[in-house]
Design an enzyme around this catalytic site. Structure first.
Site, PDB file in Angstrom:
ATOM      1  N   PHE A 139      33.602  41.415  41.455  1.00 47.00           N
ATOM      2  CA  PHE A 139      34.921  41.345  40.811  1.00 47.00           C
ATOM      3  C   PHE A 139      34.717  41.380  39.304  1.00 47.00           C
ATOM      4  O   PHE A 139      33.956  40.582  38.753  1.00 47.00           O
ATOM      5  CB  PHE A 139      35.681  40.069  41.199  1.00 47.00           C
ATOM      6  N   ASP A 193      27.899  40.606  34.124  1.00 42.99           N
ATOM      7  CA  ASP A 193      29.223  40.007  34.014  1.00 42.99           C
ATOM      8  C   ASP A 193      29.077  38.500  34.227  1.00 42.99           C
ATOM      9  O   ASP A 193      28.938  38.026  35.354  1.00 42.99           O
ATOM     10  CB  ASP A 193      30.153  40.625  35.071  1.00 42.99           C
ATOM     11  N   LYS A 247      36.517  33.405  29.901  1.00 39.78           N
ATOM     12  CA  LYS A 247      36.882  32.129  30.554  1.00 39.78           C
ATOM     13  C   LYS A 247      36.622  30.911  29.654  1.00 39.78           C
ATOM     14  O   LYS A 247      37.439  30.600  28.818  1.00 39.78           O
ATOM     15  CB  LYS A 247      36.151  32.026  31.888  1.00 39.78           C
TER      16      LYS A 247
HETATM   17  C1  LIG Z   1      33.240  37.723  37.189  1.00 38.42           C
HETATM   18  C2  LIG Z   1      34.558  38.047  36.555  1.00 38.42           C
HETATM   19  N1  LIG Z   1      34.657  39.094  35.741  1.00 38.42           N
HETATM   20  C3  LIG Z   1      35.808  39.422  35.131  1.00 38.42           C
HETATM   21  C4  LIG Z   1      36.954  38.681  35.341  1.00 38.42           C
HETATM   22  C5  LIG Z   1      38.243  39.049  34.654  1.00 38.42           C
HETATM   23  O1  LIG Z   1      38.559  38.103  33.696  1.00 38.42           O
HETATM   24  P1  LIG Z   1      40.055  37.974  33.135  1.00 38.42           P
HETATM   25  O2  LIG Z   1      40.901  37.447  34.231  1.00 38.42           O
HETATM   26  O3  LIG Z   1      39.927  37.057  31.951  1.00 38.42           O
HETATM   27  O4  LIG Z   1      40.470  39.346  32.710  1.00 38.42           O
HETATM   28  C6  LIG Z   1      36.892  37.564  36.200  1.00 38.42           C
HETATM   29  C7  LIG Z   1      38.115  36.773  36.460  1.00 38.42           C
HETATM   30  O5  LIG Z   1      38.218  36.029  37.388  1.00 38.42           O
HETATM   31  C8  LIG Z   1      35.672  37.250  36.821  1.00 38.42           C
HETATM   32  O6  LIG Z   1      35.561  36.197  37.638  1.00 38.42           O
END
Ligand SMILES: Cc1ncc(COP(=O)(O)O)c(C=O)c1O
Length: 408
Positions: free
Chosen positions: A149, A234, A263
């Site tokens: 994700f 990520d 986050k």
């Molecule tokens: C691993 C990961 N990458 C990217 C994102 C996307 O982040 P945002 O919701 O701040 O756009 C999330 C969100 O849950 C995530 O868990």
């Protein structure tokens, strides 16, 4: 930290607060409708506790979906935001700024990566990484992982695996492929001379709390180097202490080419960052940007957040409490449980059934937790949570997994 828990009772709810049902009615009437909402209106938080509009208290293992590592209403972050708000909020990157300069220096020192692009969310950090990978390699293909994700904007969504998020928006960005996570042979076969980048989470969050194997993550790095591709990690969810190190890649001694953060970077204040490694080369001027990116308010919050993280040794705390929490959860004897797994305070319980009714039952017992996919119960508590609070969580989980749901 445990002092925070005892200070909680001293904050009564404001008398003029809307009732829970008024808040819910109003929100439901005017919201976009894209979120599945739980029937509770959260109005206040402190440390690892949240309160709803009726004054009911919860132990929070949602942790702002990973944005609240430093605890709710963190006083150090709150003070930094209040002070900076009186000095300067907006300052686009066409000018230099003192807070931004300090944060860039801090982020590069923490990660060991020489430069950073600042933005406002996780998905933006991913977009930047994807665009920079294309620019730097002059290739367009991206290899991502099944169950990964990475966010909801079109580029990040193209790297995301889950069909339910992707299908309504197809066609997505071309050039993306998905390989099974932790499968070394599949990765080896997928990375080729047209690959711009491999993008991976070190521990998959939304995909089910799946820690990456050391040899898999190291192979990803080796293949990228050998075949002229870039490694994007990520760490939007795993960053800032969550897994027991400041960054999860430090468990496996990786040197990513791009590192995506968001986050908890600014103690819950919206911010993202893409750290840039030396293999990336120079980026042409004006190819990318953001109005709010690197604004002084977010930078001041992030500086305070990092100070708090270090001074309170939160990564070490997550390592210690997380190992203990996982051990305690493993003592629960329930035929519903397939596996308990995790790293630091990123913890999942995989059930043999759909998880939603069990999350509702947990909420009824005053514990908020998240799903990860259909069958995994995910715990992302603020890292300031106490052992006592986690003990309450373990008892509540034991209750809902051992007693039949009808009794709730
Ligand atoms: C691993 C990961 N990458 C990217 C994102 C996307 O982040 P945002 O919701 O701040 O756009 C999330 C969100 O849950 C995530 O868990």
């Amino acid at each position: 930290m445990d002092r925070e828990a005892s200070a909680i009772e001293s904050h009564p709810l404001p008398a003029d607060l809307d009732t829970a049902s008024a808040i819910q009615d109003r929100e439901l009437r005017y919201t976009s409708g894209v979120y599945a909402k739980r029937p509770v209106a959260i109005v206040r938080g402190q440390g690892a506790r949240l309160w709803d509009a009726e004054g009911r208290e919860y132990i929070d293992c949602v942790g702002g979906q990973g944005a609240a590592n430093l605890g709710h209403a963190n006083p150090v972050v709150a003070q930094a935001i209040a002070e900076q708000a009186r000095v300067l909020v907006s300052c686009p990157e066409i000018f230099f700024n003192d807070q931004r300069a300090a944060l860039l220096e801090k982020l590069t020192a923490l990660t060991g990566m020489p430069r950073a692009f600042l933005c406002n969310s996780g998905t933006e950090a991913i977009e930047a990484a994807l665009k920079f990978s294309r620019l730097s390699t002059r290739r367009i293909e991206i290899v991502a992982a099944m169950r990964g994700f990475h966010g909801r904007t079109l580029g990040a969504l193209s790297a995301t695996w889950e069909k339910k998020y992707r299908t309504p928006f197809e066609p997505l960005v071309p050039g993306f492929s998905h390989v099974p996570y932790n499968d070394l042979d599949a990765l080896e076969a997928a990375v080729g001379e047209r690959t711009a980048a491999v993008i991976l989470e070190v521990v998959q969050g939304e995909g089910g709390v799946n820690p990456g194997k050391r040899e898999y993550l190291r192979l990803a790095q080796a293949l990228c180097r050998e075949r002229g591709a870039l490694l994007i990690l990520d760490e939007v969810q795993t960053g800032f202490g969550r897994t027991g190190k400041t960054f999860a890649f430090q468990h496996v001694d990786l040197e990513p080419d791009l590192l995506c953060l968001a986050k908890s970077i600014a103690g819950g204040f919206p911010m993202g960052a893409t750290l840039l490694g030396p293999r990336l080369g120079d980026l042409p001027m004006q190819v990318h940007g953001s109005t709010f990116g690197g604004n002084p308010l977010a930078c001041a919050a992030a500086m305070a957040a990092m100070r708090f993280l270090e001074e309170n040794a939160l990564p070490e705390r997550a390592a210690e409490l997380g190992a203990w929490f996982i051990d305690r959860l493993r003592t629960i004897r329930s035929p519903l449980v397939r596996e308990v797994r995790g790293l630091g305070l990123m913890v999942g319980i995989e059930l043999k059934q759909k998880v939603t009714p069990y999350l509702q039952a947990l909420m009824g017992r005053g514990v908020l937790a998240l799903p990860a996919g259909l069958t995994v119960m995910r715990f992302l508590p603020p890292l300031v949570i106490s052992r006592l609070e986690l003990e309450v969580v373990v008892s509540a989980v034991q209750d809902v997994l051992v007693s039949p749901l009808e009794t709730d």
